[in-house]
Structure formats: C-alpha cells, structure tokens
Design a protein around this motif. Structure first.
Motif, PDB file in Angstrom:
ATOM      1  N   ARG A 172       0.961  -1.568   0.000  1.00 49.73           N
ATOM      2  CA  ARG A 172      -0.377   0.068   0.028  1.00 49.73           C
ATOM      3  C   ARG A 172       0.539   1.134   0.099  1.00 49.73           C
ATOM      4  NH1 ARG A 172      -3.459  -2.342   4.868  1.00 49.73           N
ATOM      5  NH2 ARG A 172      -4.344  -3.526   3.225  1.00 49.73           N
ATOM      6  N   LEU A 173       0.579   2.158  -0.674  1.00 48.56           N
ATOM      7  CA  LEU A 173       1.193   3.608  -0.440  1.00 48.56           C
ATOM      8  C   LEU A 173       0.311   4.643  -0.617  1.00 48.56           C
ATOM      9  CD1 LEU A 173       0.928   4.615  -3.752  1.00 48.56           C
ATOM     10  CD2 LEU A 173       2.524   2.863  -3.651  1.00 48.56           C
ATOM     11  N   GLY A 174       0.665   5.599  -0.379  1.00 47.21           N
ATOM     12  CA  GLY A 174       0.331   7.372  -0.412  1.00 47.21           C
ATOM     13  C   GLY A 174       1.465   8.458  -0.234  1.00 47.21           C
ATOM     14  N   PHE A 175       1.023   9.809  -0.478  1.00 50.69           N
ATOM     15  CA  PHE A 175       1.625  10.942   0.585  1.00 50.69           C
ATOM     16  C   PHE A 175       0.854  11.258   1.533  1.00 50.69           C
ATOM     17  CE2 PHE A 175       1.874   9.839  -4.371  1.00 50.69           C
ATOM     18  CZ  PHE A 175       3.855  10.206  -4.083  1.00 50.69           C
ATOM     19  N   TYR A 176       1.833  11.565   2.414  1.00 50.50           N
ATOM     20  CA  TYR A 176       0.952  12.437   2.860  1.00 50.50           C
ATOM     21  C   TYR A 176       2.104  13.919   3.963  1.00 50.50           C
ATOM     22  CZ  TYR A 176       4.990  10.854   6.410  1.00 50.50           C
ATOM     23  OH  TYR A 176       6.492  10.344   6.963  1.00 50.50           O
ATOM     24  N   ASP A 177       1.215  14.528   4.578  1.00 53.89           N
ATOM     25  CA  ASP A 177       2.562  15.999   4.939  1.00 53.89           C
ATOM     26  C   ASP A 177       2.910  15.898   6.250  1.00 53.89           C
ATOM     27  OD1 ASP A 177       2.926  18.431   6.658  1.00 53.89           O
ATOM     28  OD2 ASP A 177       1.094  19.443   5.786  1.00 53.89           O
ATOM     29  N   PRO A 178       4.543  16.378   6.316  1.00 51.86           N
ATOM     30  CA  PRO A 178       5.205  15.698   7.372  1.00 51.86           C
ATOM     31  C   PRO A 178       5.158  16.278   8.371  1.00 51.86           C
ATOM     32  CG  PRO A 178       6.427  16.772   5.414  1.00 51.86           C
ATOM     33  CD  PRO A 178       5.122  16.231   5.100  1.00 51.86           C
ATOM     34  N   GLU A 179       4.437  17.582   8.015  1.00 48.02           N
ATOM     35  CA  GLU A 179       3.693  18.636  10.018  1.00 48.02           C
ATOM     36  C   GLU A 179       2.948  18.272  10.326  1.00 48.02           C
ATOM     37  OE1 GLU A 179       4.788  22.245   8.919  1.00 48.02           O
ATOM     38  OE2 GLU A 179       6.374  22.254   7.869  1.00 48.02           O
ATOM     39  N   THR A 180       1.945  17.876   9.862  1.00 51.26           N
ATOM     40  CA  THR A 180       0.517  17.508  10.042  1.00 51.26           C
ATOM     41  C   THR A 180       0.763  16.028   9.736  1.00 51.26           C
ATOM     42  OG1 THR A 180      -0.690  17.014   8.714  1.00 51.26           O
ATOM     43  CG2 THR A 180      -0.365  19.778   8.928  1.00 51.26           C
ATOM     44  N   GLY A 181       0.921  15.155   9.093  1.00 49.16           N
ATOM     45  CA  GLY A 181       0.447  13.427   9.313  1.00 49.16           C
ATOM     46  C   GLY A 181      -0.408  13.378   8.563  1.00 49.16           C
ATOM     47  N   ILE A 182      -1.174  14.291   8.285  1.00 50.26           N
ATOM     48  CA  ILE A 182      -2.525  13.565   7.232  1.00 50.26           C
ATOM     49  C   ILE A 182      -1.959  14.060   6.355  1.00 50.26           C
ATOM     50  CG2 ILE A 182      -4.409  15.149   6.623  1.00 50.26           C
ATOM     51  CD1 ILE A 182      -4.490  17.090   9.164  1.00 50.26           C
ATOM     52  N   ARG A 183      -3.054  12.946   5.562  1.00 52.50           N
ATOM     53  CA  ARG A 183      -2.358  11.086   3.990  1.00 52.50           C
ATOM     54  C   ARG A 183      -3.359  12.486   2.728  1.00 52.50           C
ATOM     55  NH1 ARG A 183      -3.000   5.205   5.009  1.00 52.50           N
ATOM     56  NH2 ARG A 183      -0.624   5.198   6.439  1.00 52.50           N
ATOM     57  N   LEU A 184      -2.694  12.889   2.046  1.00 55.92           N
ATOM     58  CA  LEU A 184      -3.409  13.700   0.728  1.00 55.92           C
ATOM     59  C   LEU A 184      -4.317  12.393   0.618  1.00 55.92           C
ATOM     60  CD1 LEU A 184      -1.112  14.557   0.940  1.00 55.92           C
ATOM     61  CD2 LEU A 184      -0.896  15.215  -1.779  1.00 55.92           C
ATOM     62  N   PRO A 185      -5.682  12.583   0.070  1.00 49.74           N
ATOM     63  CA  PRO A 185      -6.832  11.723  -0.760  1.00 49.74           C
ATOM     64  C   PRO A 185      -6.557  11.403  -1.547  1.00 49.74           C
ATOM     65  CG  PRO A 185      -6.829  14.321  -0.380  1.00 49.74           C
ATOM     66  CD  PRO A 185      -5.695  13.989  -0.370  1.00 49.74           C
ATOM     67  N   ALA A 186      -6.928   9.876  -1.720  1.00 46.16           N
ATOM     68  CA  ALA A 186      -5.869   8.892  -2.789  1.00 46.16           C
ATOM     69  C   ALA A 186      -7.461   8.208  -3.317  1.00 46.16           C
ATOM     70  CB  ALA A 186      -5.375   7.771  -2.411  1.00 46.16           C
ATOM     71  N   SER A 187      -7.555   8.051  -4.853  1.00 45.26           N
ATOM     72  CA  SER A 187      -8.670   8.120  -5.602  1.00 45.26           C
ATOM     73  C   SER A 187      -7.765   6.354  -6.448  1.00 45.26           C
ATOM     74  CB  SER A 187      -9.374   8.711  -5.931  1.00 45.26           C
ATOM     75  OG  SER A 187      -8.601   9.478  -6.674  1.00 45.26           O
ATOM     76  N   VAL A 188      -8.497   5.546  -7.152  1.00 47.36           N
ATOM     77  CA  VAL A 188      -8.313   5.189  -8.479  1.00 47.36           C
ATOM     78  C   VAL A 188      -9.363   4.899  -8.950  1.00 47.36           C
ATOM     79  CG1 VAL A 188      -7.941   2.827  -9.128  1.00 47.36           C
ATOM     80  CG2 VAL A 188      -6.881   3.443  -6.459  1.00 47.36           C
ATOM     81  N   LEU A 189      -9.507   5.356 -10.442  1.00 51.85           N
ATOM     82  CA  LEU A 189     -10.635   5.722 -11.036  1.00 51.85           C
ATOM     83  C   LEU A 189     -11.353   6.590 -10.740  1.00 51.85           C
ATOM     84  CD1 LEU A 189     -10.307   2.072 -13.011  1.00 51.85           C
ATOM     85  CD2 LEU A 189      -9.085   4.072 -13.850  1.00 51.85           C
ATOM     86  N   GLY A 190     -11.026   7.772  -9.735  1.00 50.56           N
ATOM     87  CA  GLY A 190     -11.952   8.497  -9.353  1.00 50.56           C
ATOM     88  C   GLY A 190     -12.892   7.890  -8.170  1.00 50.56           C
ATOM     89  N   SER A 191     -12.028   7.064  -7.537  1.00 47.21           N
ATOM     90  CA  SER A 191     -13.203   6.368  -6.155  1.00 47.21           C
ATOM     91  C   SER A 191     -12.052   6.606  -5.153  1.00 47.21           C
ATOM     92  CB  SER A 191     -13.351   4.866  -6.641  1.00 47.21           C
ATOM     93  OG  SER A 191     -14.262   4.392  -5.167  1.00 47.21           O
TER      94      SER A 191
END
Length: 116
Positions: A82-101
């Motif tokens: 599993r993978l994704g991205f997050y803001d290192p200052e807040t720890g909040i992940r960026l929204p992730a979607s696959v084909l708009g879902s």
C-alpha cells in the motif's frame, strides 16, 4: 510479487505530476500482513529521496525505486503493498483515489506479495 527467495520486494514507481504541487509531501510505502499490520515500510521524499514534490513540474515523470524487506520471523502468508502521500508537518494523508473512487485510509493497494 514473489517474496520466495529474498524476502525482499523491489518496486519501481513512476509519478506523473498533473499540476505543479505547492507543497512538499512524503511518500509512504507499506507492506502489511493479512491483519493489516505494517511489517515493513519506507517513508521518504519521492524520487529516491532526491525530488521533493514542491519542485515537480507539470507533466514531469518522476522515477522512484523502493525496496522493502520482510522480517526474518514473518510467517508464510500473503502481504499487501500500500502507498500514498502525507504532509510531514501534520501527518495528514493526501486524498487517494483509483479511477475516481476514493480509497480507504487515503492509501492505494498496488499488489499482493506472497511469502512461502
């Protein structure tokens, strides 16, 4: 993915900047067991730690190599990547979607690795 010989997963990821990012975020890649426990992970700047997202250009493709090793005491099982991205200052992940879902926990499951 097969963990049978080395207990290691090597990934080459390609990121396409659809726009110019306005902030630096970190990539996370997790190898999780059947119960969702993280057994191996990397959290870092994309582009093999050399390409902070704040410097990406629109339509640029960023190559990224990630290696994860399964701990020696890990049982035989299927493991999910599993993978994704997050803001290192807040720890909040960026929204992730696959084909708009939208994806659960703002992470994308990309494959299953099998260990004997």
């Amino acid at each position: 993915l097969d963990l049978s010989e080395t207990n290691q997963v090597d990934l080459t990821l390609y990121w396409l900047a659809q726009d110019v990012p306005n902030e630096n975020v970190l990539l996370f890649v997790h190898l999780v067991d059947g119960e969702g426990n993280i057994v191996a992970q990397q959290d870092r700047v994309p582009g093999n730690t050399l390409r902070p997202t704040g410097g990406w250009r629109k339509s640029e493709v960023i190559s990224d190599t990630v290696s994860l090793s399964l701990p020696a005491e890990s049982p035989s099982s299927d493991y999910k990547l599993r993978l994704g991205f997050y803001d290192p200052e807040t720890g909040i992940r960026l929204p992730a979607s696959v084909l708009g879902s939208p994806q659960a926990n703002d992470q994308v499951e990309i494959d299953t690795a099998t260990a004997p």
